[in-house]
Design a protein around this motif. Structure first.
Motif, PDB file in Angstrom:
ATOM      1  N   SER A  33       0.846  -1.188   0.000  1.00 55.09           N
ATOM      2  CA  SER A  33       0.000   0.000   0.000  1.00 55.09           C
ATOM      3  C   SER A  33       0.876   1.231   0.000  1.00 55.09           C
ATOM      4  O   SER A  33       2.022   1.193   0.376  1.00 55.09           O
ATOM      5  N   SER A  34       0.282   2.355  -0.391  1.00 59.02           N
ATOM      6  CA  SER A  34       1.051   3.568  -0.530  1.00 59.02           C
ATOM      7  C   SER A  34       0.536   4.667   0.378  1.00 59.02           C
ATOM      8  O   SER A  34      -0.411   5.348   0.032  1.00 59.02           O
ATOM      9  N   TYR A  46       8.792   7.842   0.507  1.00 57.39           N
ATOM     10  CA  TYR A  46       7.609   7.093   0.107  1.00 57.39           C
ATOM     11  C   TYR A  46       7.919   5.627   0.325  1.00 57.39           C
ATOM     12  O   TYR A  46       9.085   5.231   0.397  1.00 57.39           O
ATOM     13  N   LEU A  59      -1.672  -2.129  -6.791  1.00 56.66           N
ATOM     14  CA  LEU A  59      -2.311  -0.863  -7.144  1.00 56.66           C
ATOM     15  C   LEU A  59      -1.867   0.281  -6.228  1.00 56.66           C
ATOM     16  O   LEU A  59      -1.568   1.382  -6.695  1.00 56.66           O
ATOM     17  N   ALA A  60      -1.806   0.016  -4.938  1.00 60.36           N
ATOM     18  CA  ALA A  60      -1.360   1.054  -4.008  1.00 60.36           C
ATOM     19  C   ALA A  60       0.091   1.437  -4.281  1.00 60.36           C
ATOM     20  O   ALA A  60       0.457   2.614  -4.204  1.00 60.36           O
ATOM     21  N   GLN A  62       1.518   1.302  -7.210  1.00 62.15           N
ATOM     22  CA  GLN A  62       1.493   2.106  -8.439  1.00 62.15           C
ATOM     23  C   GLN A  62       1.165   3.563  -8.121  1.00 62.15           C
ATOM     24  O   GLN A  62       1.721   4.476  -8.737  1.00 62.15           O
ATOM     25  N   ARG A  63       0.270   3.776  -7.148  1.00 68.41           N
ATOM     26  CA  ARG A  63      -0.055   5.153  -6.753  1.00 68.41           C
ATOM     27  C   ARG A  63       1.168   5.836  -6.154  1.00 68.41           C
ATOM     28  O   ARG A  63       1.401   7.016  -6.393  1.00 68.41           O
ATOM     29  N   GLU A  66       3.372   6.881  -8.986  1.00 67.27           N
ATOM     30  CA  GLU A  66       2.820   8.087  -9.616  1.00 67.27           C
ATOM     31  C   GLU A  66       3.087   9.326  -8.771  1.00 67.27           C
ATOM     32  O   GLU A  66       3.444  10.381  -9.306  1.00 67.27           O
ATOM     33  N   ASP A  67       2.933   9.206  -7.455  1.00 69.24           N
ATOM     34  CA  ASP A  67       3.197  10.333  -6.561  1.00 69.24           C
ATOM     35  C   ASP A  67       4.657  10.765  -6.644  1.00 69.24           C
ATOM     36  O   ASP A  67       4.961  11.958  -6.759  1.00 69.24           O
ATOM     37  N   SER A  70       5.427  12.467  -9.961  1.00 67.65           N
ATOM     38  CA  SER A  70       4.859  13.818 -10.006  1.00 67.65           C
ATOM     39  C   SER A  70       5.703  14.804  -9.217  1.00 67.65           C
ATOM     40  O   SER A  70       5.892  15.947  -9.634  1.00 67.65           O
ATOM     41  N   THR A 113       7.784   5.937 -16.153  1.00 68.90           N
ATOM     42  CA  THR A 113       6.912   7.125 -16.155  1.00 68.90           C
ATOM     43  C   THR A 113       7.443   8.198 -17.100  1.00 68.90           C
ATOM     44  O   THR A 113       6.694   9.069 -17.521  1.00 68.90           O
TER      45      THR A 113
END
Length: 152
Positions: A33-34, A46, A59-60, A62-63, A66-67, A70, A113
């Motif tokens: 999880s993220s 992170y 999925l978490a 992957q978030r 992405e964070d 960004s 990314t």
């Protein structure tokens, strides 16, 4: 799940990032999880948590990727340090290789990314050494099945 770092854990994280950054940009290798990032005086941290025995980013995770992408996007001076770890389930050699695969999976996902210069990423892994949550051999602990991502 991510648990808050103890004060000594934050200090160790900052020290690790500082030491790794001092080594330059060469790609040295040390033997989910993220949650939101944890900020220290010098780095944002992170974390991607993995299922037992897995190097697949959920999925978490992957978030989290992405964070991180960004935050780093457009910052030409950002340095990213990735440190893969494992819990004490399985043998030490297996855990070292698993932590390497986890670190490489996160590195590859960050590079994919297109927002992070690969030369600004340092990848390391520790296996079952340097765990956040102390356990006995053979004990599965999600807090140790992680890749920490430090942005400096």
């Amino acid at each position: 799940m991510l648990q808050c770092l103890k004060p000594w854990g934050r200090l160790a994280a900052v020290a690790a990032v500082t030491l790794l950054a001092a080594c330059g940009m060469e790609n040295r290798q040390m033997a989910s999880s993220s949650p939101p990032p944890r900020a220290t005086a010098q780095a944002s941290v992170y974390q991607v948590v993995f299922d037992s025995g897995s190097d697949s980013i959920n999925l978490a995770g992957q978030r989290a990727i992405e964070d991180v992408s960004s935050v780093v996007d457009g910052n030409k001076t950002a340095l990213v340090t990735i440190v893969g770890r494992s819990d004490a389930t399985g043998g030490a050699d297996y855990n070292l290789q698993l932590s390497k695969k986890r670190a490489e999976a996160v590195r590859d996902a960050l590079i994919a990314t297109g927002k992070i210069d690969p030369t600004h990423i340092h990848t390391a892994w520790t296996g079952e050494e340097r765990q956040d949550v102390g356990t006995y051999n053979g004990v599965s602990e999600s807090g140790n099945r992680v890749v920490d991502i430090y942005i400096r």
